[in-house]
Design a protein around this motif. Structure first.
Motif, PDB file in Angstrom:
ATOM      1  N   ALA A 103       0.829  -1.210   0.000  1.00  0.00           N
ATOM      2  CA  ALA A 103       0.000   0.000   0.000  1.00  0.00           C
ATOM      3  C   ALA A 103       0.863   1.259   0.000  1.00  0.00           C
ATOM      4  CB  ALA A 103      -0.897   0.009   1.229  1.00  0.00           C
ATOM      5  N   PRO A 104       0.348   2.340  -0.569  1.00  0.00           N
ATOM      6  CA  PRO A 104       1.026   3.631  -0.403  1.00  0.00           C
ATOM      7  C   PRO A 104       1.033   4.002   1.073  1.00  0.00           C
ATOM      8  CG  PRO A 104      -0.684   3.749  -2.100  1.00  0.00           C
ATOM      9  CD  PRO A 104      -0.873   2.451  -1.384  1.00  0.00           C
ATOM     10  N   ARG A 105       2.058   4.695   1.509  1.00  0.00           N
ATOM     11  CA  ARG A 105       2.161   5.082   2.911  1.00  0.00           C
ATOM     12  C   ARG A 105       0.951   5.924   3.305  1.00  0.00           C
ATOM     13  NH1 ARG A 105       5.728   4.847   6.916  1.00  0.00           N
ATOM     14  NH2 ARG A 105       5.913   6.539   8.431  1.00  0.00           N
ATOM     15  N   GLY A 106       0.345   5.552   4.425  1.00  0.00           N
ATOM     16  CA  GLY A 106      -0.847   6.254   4.892  1.00  0.00           C
ATOM     17  C   GLY A 106      -2.142   5.597   4.454  1.00  0.00           C
ATOM     18  N   ARG A 107      -2.050   4.531   3.620  1.00  0.00           N
ATOM     19  CA  ARG A 107      -3.268   3.834   3.174  1.00  0.00           C
ATOM     20  C   ARG A 107      -3.173   2.341   3.468  1.00  0.00           C
ATOM     21  NH1 ARG A 107      -5.001   5.532  -2.788  1.00  0.00           N
ATOM     22  NH2 ARG A 107      -6.764   4.227  -2.155  1.00  0.00           N
ATOM     23  N   GLU A 108      -2.371   1.984   4.474  1.00  0.00           N
ATOM     24  CA  GLU A 108      -2.187   0.572   4.804  1.00  0.00           C
ATOM     25  C   GLU A 108      -3.494  -0.089   5.227  1.00  0.00           C
ATOM     26  OE1 GLU A 108       1.772   2.636   5.651  1.00  0.00           O
ATOM     27  OE2 GLU A 108      -0.345   3.034   6.048  1.00  0.00           O
ATOM     28  N   ALA A 109      -4.242   0.562   6.098  1.00  0.00           N
ATOM     29  CA  ALA A 109      -5.473  -0.049   6.608  1.00  0.00           C
ATOM     30  C   ALA A 109      -6.518  -0.192   5.503  1.00  0.00           C
ATOM     31  CB  ALA A 109      -6.040   0.782   7.756  1.00  0.00           C
ATOM     32  N   GLN A 110      -6.592   0.791   4.601  1.00  0.00           N
ATOM     33  CA  GLN A 110      -7.552   0.698   3.505  1.00  0.00           C
ATOM     34  C   GLN A 110      -7.237  -0.491   2.606  1.00  0.00           C
ATOM     35  OE1 GLN A 110      -8.612   4.523   1.528  1.00  0.00           O
ATOM     36  NE2 GLN A 110      -7.260   5.450   3.041  1.00  0.00           N
ATOM     37  N   THR A 111      -5.953  -0.739   2.366  1.00  0.00           N
ATOM     38  CA  THR A 111      -5.577  -1.860   1.514  1.00  0.00           C
ATOM     39  C   THR A 111      -5.824  -3.184   2.224  1.00  0.00           C
ATOM     40  OG1 THR A 111      -3.870  -0.425   0.573  1.00  0.00           O
ATOM     41  CG2 THR A 111      -3.724  -2.759   0.061  1.00  0.00           C
ATOM     42  N   MET A 112      -5.517  -3.257   3.526  1.00  0.00           N
ATOM     43  CA  MET A 112      -5.839  -4.471   4.279  1.00  0.00           C
ATOM     44  C   MET A 112      -7.344  -4.721   4.268  1.00  0.00           C
ATOM     45  SD  MET A 112      -3.341  -4.643   7.616  1.00  0.00           S
ATOM     46  CE  MET A 112      -3.700  -3.001   8.209  1.00  0.00           C
ATOM     47  N   ALA A 113      -8.125  -3.650   4.344  1.00  0.00           N
ATOM     48  CA  ALA A 113      -9.583  -3.799   4.355  1.00  0.00           C
ATOM     49  C   ALA A 113     -10.085  -4.422   3.061  1.00  0.00           C
ATOM     50  CB  ALA A 113     -10.243  -2.442   4.587  1.00  0.00           C
ATOM     51  N   LEU A 114      -9.399  -4.145   1.948  1.00  0.00           N
ATOM     52  CA  LEU A 114      -9.808  -4.736   0.676  1.00  0.00           C
ATOM     53  C   LEU A 114      -9.631  -6.249   0.698  1.00  0.00           C
ATOM     54  CD1 LEU A 114      -8.373  -2.145  -1.893  1.00  0.00           C
ATOM     55  CD2 LEU A 114     -10.762  -2.478  -1.233  1.00  0.00           C
ATOM     56  N   VAL A 115      -8.602  -6.726   1.398  1.00  0.00           N
ATOM     57  CA  VAL A 115      -8.424  -8.181   1.537  1.00  0.00           C
ATOM     58  C   VAL A 115      -9.579  -8.767   2.338  1.00  0.00           C
ATOM     59  CG1 VAL A 115      -6.954 -10.001   2.468  1.00  0.00           C
ATOM     60  CG2 VAL A 115      -5.914  -7.991   1.376  1.00  0.00           C
ATOM     61  N   PHE A 116      -9.894  -8.144   3.475  1.00  0.00           N
ATOM     62  CA  PHE A 116     -10.969  -8.645   4.331  1.00  0.00           C
ATOM     63  C   PHE A 116     -12.346  -8.441   3.704  1.00  0.00           C
ATOM     64  CE2 PHE A 116      -7.480  -8.303   7.279  1.00  0.00           C
ATOM     65  CZ  PHE A 116      -7.636  -9.426   8.076  1.00  0.00           C
ATOM     66  N   ASP A 122      -6.693   4.485   8.983  1.00  0.00           N
ATOM     67  CA  ASP A 122      -5.496   5.131   8.451  1.00  0.00           C
ATOM     68  C   ASP A 122      -5.302   6.526   9.032  1.00  0.00           C
ATOM     69  OD1 ASP A 122      -4.232   3.250   6.810  1.00  0.00           O
ATOM     70  OD2 ASP A 122      -5.661   3.576   5.190  1.00  0.00           O
ATOM     71  N   ARG A 123      -6.393   7.173   9.413  1.00  0.00           N
ATOM     72  CA  ARG A 123      -6.270   8.521   9.982  1.00  0.00           C
ATOM     73  C   ARG A 123      -5.820   8.471  11.442  1.00  0.00           C
ATOM     74  NH1 ARG A 123     -11.311   9.106   7.063  1.00  0.00           N
ATOM     75  NH2 ARG A 123     -10.999  10.357   5.184  1.00  0.00           N
ATOM     76  N   SER A 146     -16.346  -2.383  10.994  1.00  0.00           N
ATOM     77  CA  SER A 146     -15.439  -1.237  10.898  1.00  0.00           C
ATOM     78  C   SER A 146     -14.326  -1.333  11.929  1.00  0.00           C
ATOM     79  CB  SER A 146     -16.210   0.076  11.103  1.00  0.00           C
ATOM     80  OG  SER A 146     -17.154   0.290  10.091  1.00  0.00           O
ATOM     81  N   LEU A 147     -14.565  -2.112  12.970  1.00  0.00           N
ATOM     82  CA  LEU A 147     -13.622  -2.216  14.078  1.00  0.00           C
ATOM     83  C   LEU A 147     -12.414  -3.082  13.735  1.00  0.00           C
ATOM     84  CD1 LEU A 147     -13.183  -1.466  17.080  1.00  0.00           C
ATOM     85  CD2 LEU A 147     -14.545  -3.479  17.691  1.00  0.00           C
ATOM     86  N   ALA A 148     -12.554  -3.976  12.754  1.00  0.00           N
ATOM     87  CA  ALA A 148     -11.479  -4.929  12.463  1.00  0.00           C
ATOM     88  C   ALA A 148     -10.208  -4.248  11.969  1.00  0.00           C
ATOM     89  CB  ALA A 148     -11.965  -5.955  11.442  1.00  0.00           C
ATOM     90  N   SER A 149     -10.323  -3.296  11.061  1.00  0.00           N
ATOM     91  CA  SER A 149      -9.136  -2.654  10.480  1.00  0.00           C
ATOM     92  C   SER A 149      -8.320  -1.868  11.504  1.00  0.00           C
ATOM     93  CB  SER A 149      -9.554  -1.745   9.315  1.00  0.00           C
ATOM     94  OG  SER A 149     -10.003  -2.514   8.220  1.00  0.00           O
ATOM     95  N   PRO A 150      -8.929  -1.030  12.363  1.00  0.00           N
ATOM     96  CA  PRO A 150      -8.121  -0.352  13.379  1.00  0.00           C
ATOM     97  C   PRO A 150      -7.380  -1.323  14.283  1.00  0.00           C
ATOM     98  CG  PRO A 150     -10.298   0.655  13.243  1.00  0.00           C
ATOM     99  CD  PRO A 150     -10.330  -0.575  12.393  1.00  0.00           C
ATOM    100  N   LEU A 151      -8.038  -2.417  14.672  1.00  0.00           N
ATOM    101  CA  LEU A 151      -7.379  -3.388  15.540  1.00  0.00           C
ATOM    102  C   LEU A 151      -6.192  -4.042  14.840  1.00  0.00           C
ATOM    103  CD1 LEU A 151     -10.478  -5.086  17.221  1.00  0.00           C
ATOM    104  CD2 LEU A 151      -8.818  -3.570  18.312  1.00  0.00           C
TER     105      LEU A 151
END
Length: 401
Positions: free
Chosen positions: A120-133, A260-261, A304-309
């Motif tokens: 993922a581009p820096r700062g978008r790691e969680a968004q990219t992981m969310a696409l997997v889930f 990501d924020r 929505s809670l999965a990605s922050p964790l």
């Protein structure tokens, strides 16, 4: 969605399908193998046990390998387990193959999450992981209803064979499209285990088990809640569950953006929102329209809670990200078991199906109290060392396909 992330999402779809479709096929499996429904239900427990045991074990055993062959091997093991389930001649052997199928579940998500974050581009790691889930939640919308229909129309064995085929497609996609990233896990197993001396990691695991357990306390009994309280006919449960699955998909995408924020603040806000929506659900379930609308909002907030964790886990486990992420997957499955157990206690005591939502609200509050002790972890770079020469899709983001 770029091709490497898509190949991981296909694997997540297959995993989600095999994990949840067994619930709808229990009568067919019980009849076919001449066992009781209760005995057939233990097949779900066998899969969950495989996840809990396999996640940290396989992550530790494959720590010296590069991510690409590890993911391919995990999908191959997943495929083998489901293929053997499709041809298992007896109940004991099916129990064993379901355990085998669950072993790669957590490790695949653990390694896959780290790979997605590195691409993922820096700062978008969680968004990219969310696409997997997203593949996991999409399985609840399409894969599970389709697999249930397939098993009821033809045979439950056909359903597991189709899941095995999905595993083959994911393994081929991983091998073809995942770049040959270096292994960035520091040192040997003993050195990686030192990361677990960090109290923050254990606090995250506790938040996952207790806070996310609130979701399963209520969702495990959503079918009788909709039929006995909201007044729907049994035939309406499948489309209602599809609505819940759409909420899960929306939650995955929303969770990636807010994580990501500010992952810590997102965790606190979502746990508070989860407690509130579960209280609302206990009242809204008495009306069919309000029940479905609130169910959608509930699954959206919960997923929505999965990605922050996951992101806080990676940020708090430098050099042991894969092992920590896989272990957190075990925590998610413990949340499933704990939530379902606690949510069923007031129902068994005669307090009605809405009581499970209130138990879930209590667990969310308990998770929130634990999460107050989390601190903002430094955002380490998860990018591969060869990032400047990485393929265009690894540098260009995780936009839609």
């Amino acid at each position: 969605m770029r091709l490497p992330v898509f190949s991981l999402a296909v694997g997540a779809f297959g995993i989600g399908m095999t994990e949840f479709v067994a619930m709808g096929l229990l009568p067919d499996i019980a009849t076919s193998l001449h066992v009781s429904i209760t005995a057939a239900g233990l097949l779900i427990s066998a899969y969950a046990l495989g996840v809990v045991v396999g996640a940290p074990t396989l992550a530790a055993l494959t720590r010296h390998l590069k991510p690409k062959p590890v993911l391919t091997l995990l999908m191959a093991l997943f495929t083998l387990g489901n293929l053997l389930s499709a041809v298992a001649p007896s109940y004991p052997l099916l129990m064993l193959t379901r355990l085998l199928s669950g072993l790669p579940h957590g490790a695949f998500f653990g390694v896959g999450a780290v790979v997605a974050a590195r691409l993922a581009p820096r700062g978008r790691e969680a968004q990219t992981m969310a696409l997997v889930f997203l593949g996991l939640s999409f399985a609840n919308v399409v894969g599970v209803p389709f697999g249930t229909w397939l098993g009821q129309t033809f045979s439950w064995r056909v359903t597991f064979a189709v899941v095995a085929l999905i595993g083959v497609l994911s393994a081929l996609g991983v091998w073809r499209w995942i770049p040959d990233l270096d292994n960035n896990q520091a040192g040997g197993l003993r050195q990686q285990l030192r990361a677990f001396r960090n109290p923050q990691l254990w606090r995250i695991m506790a938040v996952t088990v207790i806070g996310f357990g609130s979701m399963f306390a209520a969702f495990s009994y959503v079918a009788p809640l909709m039929t006995e309280v909201a007044g729907f006919r049994a035939a309406a449960v499948t489309p209602i569950l599809m609505v819940a699955g759409l909420g899960m998909m929306a939650g995955n995408l929303i969770g990636g953006r807010v994580a990501d924020r500010a992952p810590r603040r997102a965790t606190l806000a979502l746990l508070a929102a989860l407690a509130a929506i579960l209280v609302v659900l206990s009242f809204a379930a008495h009306g069919p329209v309000t029940a479905v609308v609130t169910l959608f909002l509930f699954t959206t907030i919960a997923f929505s809670l999965a990605s922050p964790l996951q992101l806080i886990t990676l940020q708090s486990a430098r050099g042991a990200e894969t092992l920590a992420a896989a272990t957190n997957q075990s925590a998610f499955n413990l949340a499933n078991a704990l939530g379902a157990f606690l949510g069923g206690l007031p129902i068994a005591a005669g307090y009605g199906y809405t009581a499970s939502a209130l138990v879930g609200a209590g667990l969310a509050v308990a998770g929130l109290l634990i999460a107050l002790g989390l601190r903002d972890a430094p955002r380490p770079s998860l990018q591969p060392a060869e990032a400047p020469t990485a393929p265009a899709y690894a540098r260009g983001g995780s936009g839609g396909a």
